[in-house]
Design a protein around this motif. Structure first.
Motif: not given
Length: 124
Positions: A62-74
């Motif tokens: 049941g472990l899950a990411v509860a925040s944004a799962t995608e992000f950008e890096a320059p």
């Protein structure tokens, strides 16, 4: 209620084009049904183009990411990203449990790193 506040440093995991540093910030007993751990991940993109990364976690039922799962890096840059993980309280034994956090570029699945860390449950 917050059960733990502090920093646990994990050494950089490196690849030719990706590195990340993981630090735990908070263990939160969101309610009786869930345990949450909050981490800060610093990702260094060593490619010459911007990357979109996805975060994943595994190791507990049941472990899950509860925040944004995608992000950008320059390009040739770094970014600091909060990571909130959540698991059902009934699936997390008291103390620490081994988990794995993975960072992977969407455009290039081979551009991936993982780190083994712990998920804390401070309930007794």
């Amino acid at each position: 209620s917050v059960g733990y506040v502090g920093m646990l440093h994990v050494p950089f995991r490196t690849a030719p084009d990706l590195a990340f540093l993981l630090a735990r910030e908070v263990v939160d007993e969101a309610d009786q049904a869930w345990i949450e751990n909050v981490y800060r991940i610093q990702v260094m993109n060593a490619t010459e183009r911007g990357q979109t990364y996805v975060l994943r976690a595994s190791g507990l039922p049941g472990l899950a990411v509860a925040s944004a799962t995608e992000f950008e890096a320059p390009p040739l840059g770094k970014v600091s990203v909060p990571l909130r993980l959540r698991a059902p309280a009934r699936s997390v034994p008291a103390g620490s449990s081994a988990i794995t956090i993975e960072v992977q570029a969407l455009a290039d699945p081979a551009l991936r790193q993982h780190d083994d860390t712990t998920f804390l449950n401070l309930r007794r």
